[in-house]
Motif scaffolding. Structure first.
Motif, PDB file in Angstrom:
ATOM      1  N   PHE A 192      26.457  -5.688 -18.779  1.00 40.51           N
ATOM      2  CA  PHE A 192      26.742  -5.464 -17.357  1.00 40.51           C
ATOM      3  C   PHE A 192      28.242  -5.412 -17.100  1.00 40.51           C
ATOM      4  N   TYR A 193      29.010  -6.272 -17.787  1.00 39.63           N
ATOM      5  CA  TYR A 193      30.472  -6.214 -17.636  1.00 39.63           C
ATOM      6  C   TYR A 193      30.960  -4.786 -17.846  1.00 39.63           C
ATOM      7  N   ARG A 194      30.489  -4.194 -18.916  1.00 38.35           N
ATOM      8  CA  ARG A 194      30.935  -2.850 -19.280  1.00 38.35           C
ATOM      9  C   ARG A 194      30.383  -1.782 -18.340  1.00 38.35           C
ATOM     10  N   ASP A 195      29.063  -1.792 -18.120  1.00 40.44           N
ATOM     11  CA  ASP A 195      28.431  -0.721 -17.345  1.00 40.44           C
ATOM     12  C   ASP A 195      28.834  -0.735 -15.876  1.00 40.44           C
ATOM     13  N   PHE A 196      29.178  -1.905 -15.343  1.00 36.81           N
ATOM     14  CA  PHE A 196      29.619  -1.988 -13.950  1.00 36.81           C
ATOM     15  C   PHE A 196      31.010  -1.388 -13.748  1.00 36.81           C
ATOM     16  N   LEU A 197      31.740  -1.121 -14.839  1.00 37.57           N
ATOM     17  CA  LEU A 197      33.098  -0.599 -14.735  1.00 37.57           C
ATOM     18  C   LEU A 197      33.201   0.875 -15.115  1.00 37.57           C
ATOM     19  N   LEU A 198      32.088   1.558 -15.238  1.00 36.31           N
ATOM     20  CA  LEU A 198      32.103   2.979 -15.575  1.00 36.31           C
ATOM     21  C   LEU A 198      32.299   3.821 -14.306  1.00 36.31           C
ATOM     22  N   LEU A 199      33.169   4.810 -14.380  1.00 38.97           N
ATOM     23  CA  LEU A 199      33.466   5.646 -13.217  1.00 38.97           C
ATOM     24  C   LEU A 199      32.227   6.367 -12.711  1.00 38.97           C
ATOM     25  N   GLU A 200      31.392   6.858 -13.612  1.00 36.66           N
ATOM     26  CA  GLU A 200      30.202   7.610 -13.219  1.00 36.66           C
ATOM     27  C   GLU A 200      29.040   6.693 -12.832  1.00 36.66           C
ATOM     28  N   ASN A 201      29.255   5.396 -12.886  1.00 42.12           N
ATOM     29  CA  ASN A 201      28.171   4.436 -12.683  1.00 42.12           C
ATOM     30  C   ASN A 201      28.482   3.518 -11.497  1.00 42.12           C
ATOM     31  N   GLN A 202      28.960   4.104 -10.394  1.00 38.81           N
ATOM     32  CA  GLN A 202      29.423   3.323  -9.252  1.00 38.81           C
ATOM     33  C   GLN A 202      28.647   3.669  -7.978  1.00 38.81           C
ATOM     34  N   ILE A 203      28.638   2.697  -7.063  1.00 36.08           N
ATOM     35  CA  ILE A 203      28.253   2.954  -5.673  1.00 36.08           C
ATOM     36  C   ILE A 203      29.436   2.513  -4.810  1.00 36.08           C
ATOM     37  N   PRO A 204      29.598   3.092  -3.619  1.00 29.85           N
ATOM     38  CA  PRO A 204      30.755   2.728  -2.782  1.00 29.85           C
ATOM     39  C   PRO A 204      30.805   1.230  -2.511  1.00 29.85           C
ATOM     40  N   GLU A 257      44.231 -12.813   2.523  1.00 25.24           N
ATOM     41  CA  GLU A 257      45.095 -13.033   3.675  1.00 25.24           C
ATOM     42  C   GLU A 257      44.688 -12.164   4.862  1.00 25.24           C
ATOM     43  N   THR A 258      44.260 -10.942   4.584  1.00 24.15           N
ATOM     44  CA  THR A 258      43.859 -10.012   5.651  1.00 24.15           C
ATOM     45  C   THR A 258      42.356  -9.917   5.800  1.00 24.15           C
ATOM     46  N   ASN A 259      41.635 -10.497   4.846  1.00 24.30           N
ATOM     47  CA  ASN A 259      40.168 -10.437   4.841  1.00 24.30           C
ATOM     48  C   ASN A 259      39.673  -8.994   4.813  1.00 24.30           C
ATOM     49  N   GLN A 260      40.470  -8.093   4.262  1.00 23.54           N
ATOM     50  CA  GLN A 260      40.120  -6.688   4.166  1.00 23.54           C
ATOM     51  C   GLN A 260      40.187  -6.259   2.704  1.00 23.54           C
ATOM     52  N   CYS A 261      39.429  -5.250   2.373  1.00 17.27           N
ATOM     53  CA  CYS A 261      39.444  -4.737   1.012  1.00 17.27           C
ATOM     54  C   CYS A 261      39.461  -3.221   1.060  1.00 17.27           C
ATOM     55  N   SER A 262      40.473  -2.642   0.453  1.00 23.52           N
ATOM     56  CA  SER A 262      40.586  -1.187   0.435  1.00 23.52           C
ATOM     57  C   SER A 262      39.987  -0.585  -0.824  1.00 23.52           C
ATOM     58  N   ALA A 263      39.348  -1.420  -1.652  1.00 24.27           N
ATOM     59  CA  ALA A 263      38.763  -0.927  -2.892  1.00 24.27           C
ATOM     60  C   ALA A 263      37.656   0.074  -2.593  1.00 24.27           C
ATOM     61  N   LEU A 264      37.569   1.092  -3.424  1.00 19.30           N
ATOM     62  CA  LEU A 264      36.587   2.153  -3.223  1.00 19.30           C
ATOM     63  C   LEU A 264      35.259   1.840  -3.912  1.00 19.30           C
ATOM     64  N   HIS A 265      35.327   1.122  -5.015  1.00 20.51           N
ATOM     65  CA  HIS A 265      34.133   0.699  -5.754  1.00 20.51           C
ATOM     66  C   HIS A 265      34.548  -0.418  -6.700  1.00 20.51           C
ATOM     67  N   LEU A 266      33.636  -0.922  -7.515  1.00 20.14           N
ATOM     68  CA  LEU A 266      33.951  -2.059  -8.386  1.00 20.14           C
ATOM     69  C   LEU A 266      35.061  -1.727  -9.374  1.00 20.14           C
ATOM     70  N   LEU A 267      35.026  -0.533  -9.959  1.00 18.96           N
ATOM     71  CA  LEU A 267      36.072  -0.143 -10.898  1.00 18.96           C
ATOM     72  C   LEU A 267      37.433  -0.155 -10.209  1.00 18.96           C
ATOM     73  N   ASP A 268      37.497   0.377  -9.006  1.00 16.88           N
ATOM     74  CA  ASP A 268      38.766   0.417  -8.276  1.00 16.88           C
ATOM     75  C   ASP A 268      39.203  -0.983  -7.865  1.00 16.88           C
ATOM     76  N   LEU A 269      38.249  -1.862  -7.584  1.00 15.01           N
ATOM     77  CA  LEU A 269      38.591  -3.249  -7.232  1.00 15.01           C
ATOM     78  C   LEU A 269      39.284  -3.948  -8.397  1.00 15.01           C
ATOM     79  N   VAL A 270      38.695  -3.844  -9.588  1.00 16.19           N
ATOM     80  CA  VAL A 270      39.295  -4.469 -10.768  1.00 16.19           C
ATOM     81  C   VAL A 270      40.628  -3.805 -11.089  1.00 16.19           C
ATOM     82  N   ARG A 271      40.673  -2.488 -11.008  1.00 16.25           N
ATOM     83  CA  ARG A 271      41.920  -1.754 -11.253  1.00 16.25           C
ATOM     84  C   ARG A 271      43.022  -2.210 -10.303  1.00 16.25           C
ATOM     85  N   SER A 272      42.700  -2.324  -9.019  1.00  9.63           N
ATOM     86  CA  SER A 272      43.695  -2.742  -8.031  1.00  9.63           C
ATOM     87  C   SER A 272      44.165  -4.170  -8.283  1.00  9.63           C
ATOM     88  N   SER A 273      43.246  -5.023  -8.716  1.00  9.80           N
ATOM     89  CA  SER A 273      43.599  -6.423  -8.952  1.00  9.80           C
ATOM     90  C   SER A 273      44.527  -6.571 -10.147  1.00  9.80           C
TER      91      SER A 273
END
Length: 475
Positions: A192-204, A257-273
């Motif tokens: 799951f660690y791996r498959d959740f980070l695939l670009l083609e395997n995302q939901i918004p 701090e802002t309680n907002q997240c601009s991440a587009l999906h899980l991959l982008d969240l980890v990438r941004s972090s």
């Protein structure tokens, strides 16, 4: 009426490639044909503009064919679980086991409710909310898919609940109790660690947030949207054991701090972090004339060394006093998947900063052969879990191949490349580096050379003293 011939005037009839015109047509026919073609090309231009407009909302892409050709399709395709519509048609074949797990996870979440009526209401609210967001969800995908109607709504709800339950159950803040119903799925978590980070395997990501808030509210759990962000980052932090543990904590604090997240999906969240905070605060663009530096073996000849350093992210690479300071990075299957899929995302998403793309190019420059990997391992900059050093070198060389990058925009290592290249061009540094390698790396040679110098000085001093003694005696 003027007759227009399709042959060219002045073309020799004796030419070997001369062919008789197929037909002759009138001026009216020519104008009609031109108008038809102009209309066709105008329609194509409209389609191009529509695609450009959709580019502002798209964030889940099919990986570019050239990247799949270079790195292999398998690195971009799920092994255990399909998320979203791109691999939906394989769910009952290749991913049947994971589909059973999804149903169990969804059922496990529902049975937390007090009674059947509340369970029914939770499911209904989730479907209604996804139905309201369906247009926006579909705009997030760059490729068309056939999943539609209630099947699409159920896919989004079940996939979102599955991800949420797995993150909630197996995150580092929760210890899996063998008595819990989902504990039997623990062996699948590395997949799951791996498959959740695939670009083609995302939901918004906004789908995850909506479903999370609905289900938690219905279950009388006091949470905010930031709780999902914390949980997701901690879940992946648990999988990336070789990374600094404060990487995700550092970023999640800023998100909180802002309680907002601009991440587009899980991959982008980890990438941004993982984006270095140091560069976020400063202007990431640095004009540079070169996007190339020499490999480690050649840099060492010029006196440039590589040294490990602690940082919030492995992307925080710096150059100080002839030393490239690099945080440690573990080259394993998960990191390989993360790096290549982040690069694939940045190559497709025009609005993204090219941090991972630049880093991949940087690694590709540093590493040419297995000897370069060996040196970086010895310097504790790279931990190689892929096998032998040649396999790691091959992965790095492929990762940085044929990447599109504008050096004037988003090249966050531009200053480093410029300074390293400037240092490399100083030829006198080569002589000093050669002296260091010969003598400082081999202490016995240094002692031998020092002894020789002292002997010469002593002999010279003795000769001078003898000469002075002889001179003053004669006086």
């Amino acid at each position: 009426m003027e007759i227009i011939s399709s042959s060219h005037q002045g073309e020799s009839s004796t030419s070997s490639n001369y062919q008789k015109p197929l037909r002759e047509f009138t001026q009216e026919e020519l104008d009609l044909m031109i108008n038809k073609q102009v209309t066709k090309y105008s329609e194509e231009a409209k389609k191009l503009q529509e695609e450009a407009d959709l580019g502002n909302t798209r964030c889940i892409y099919r990986v570019l064919p050239r990247l799949k050709e270079i790195n292999g399709k398998s690195i971009y395709e799920p092994r255990m679980v399909s998320i979203g519509p791109y691999y939906y048609n394989l769910r009952n074949e290749k991913f049947k086991m994971a589909e059973d797990c999804k149903r169990k996870c969804f059922g496990s979440m529902l049975v937390k409710a007090a009674n059947h009526d509340i369970q029914h209401y939770i499911y209904k609210c989730c479907l209604q909310r996804i139905s309201e967001l369906e247009v926006d969800i579909r705009k997030c995908y760059s490729a068309e898919f056939e999943v539609a109607g209630i099947e699409f709504l159920e896919m989004m709800v079940v996939d979102a609940c599955f991800i949420i339950e797995i993150i909630d159950m197996f995150g580092p803040r929760k210890e899996v109790d063998s008595s819990e119903s989902l504990a039997a799925l623990a062996w699948m978590v590395p997949y799951f660690y791996r498959d959740f980070l695939l670009l083609e395997n995302q939901i918004p990501f906004f789908v995850l947030q909506e479903v999370y808030m609905i289900t938690r509210k219905m279950l009388d759990l006091r949470v905010s949207s930031s709780h999902l962000i914390y949980a997701a980052l901690e879940f992946f932090k648990n999988g990336m054991k070789r990374l600094d543990l404060d990487i995700f904590d550092f970023t999640s604090m800023n998100v909180g701090e802002t309680n907002q997240c601009s991440a587009l999906h899980l991959l982008d969240l980890v990438r941004s972090s993982l984006m270095p905070f140091y560069y976020k605060r400063q202007r990431p663009e640095f004009p540079t004339e070169t996007t190339f530096i020499h490999c480690v073996s050649k840099l060492r000849l010029a006196g440039i060394k590589v040294s490990p350093v602690k940082a919030h992210s492995f992307l925080e690479v710096k150059f100080k006093r002839a030393v490239i300071e690099m945080p440690n990075i573990a080259i394993n299957d998960l990191m390989r998947c993360l790096l290549l899929n982040c690069v694939a995302f940045e190559q497709c998403h025009k609005r993204s900063k090219k941090y991972f793309t630049v880093y991949a190019i940087f690694l590709d420059c540093l590493v040419n052969t297995s000897e370069d990997i060996e040196y970086l391992r010895e310097r504790n900059v790279i931990d190689n879990y892929l096998g032998d050093d040649s396999e790691a070198a091959d992965f790095i060389n492929r990762a940085g191949k044929d990447l599109v990058l504008n050096a004037d925009k988003g090249f966050y290592l531009g200053k480093l490349f410029k300074d390293v290249d400037k240092h490399y061009q100083k030829r006198w540094m080569w002589k000093w580096a050669s002296f260091e390698r010969v003598y400082f790396d081999k202490p016995w040679l240094l002692l031998s050379a020092a002894g020789g110098i002292l002997l010469v000085l002593a002999t010279s001093f003795q000769a001078v003293m003898a000469f002075l003694t002889y001179k003053y005696k004669k006086c």
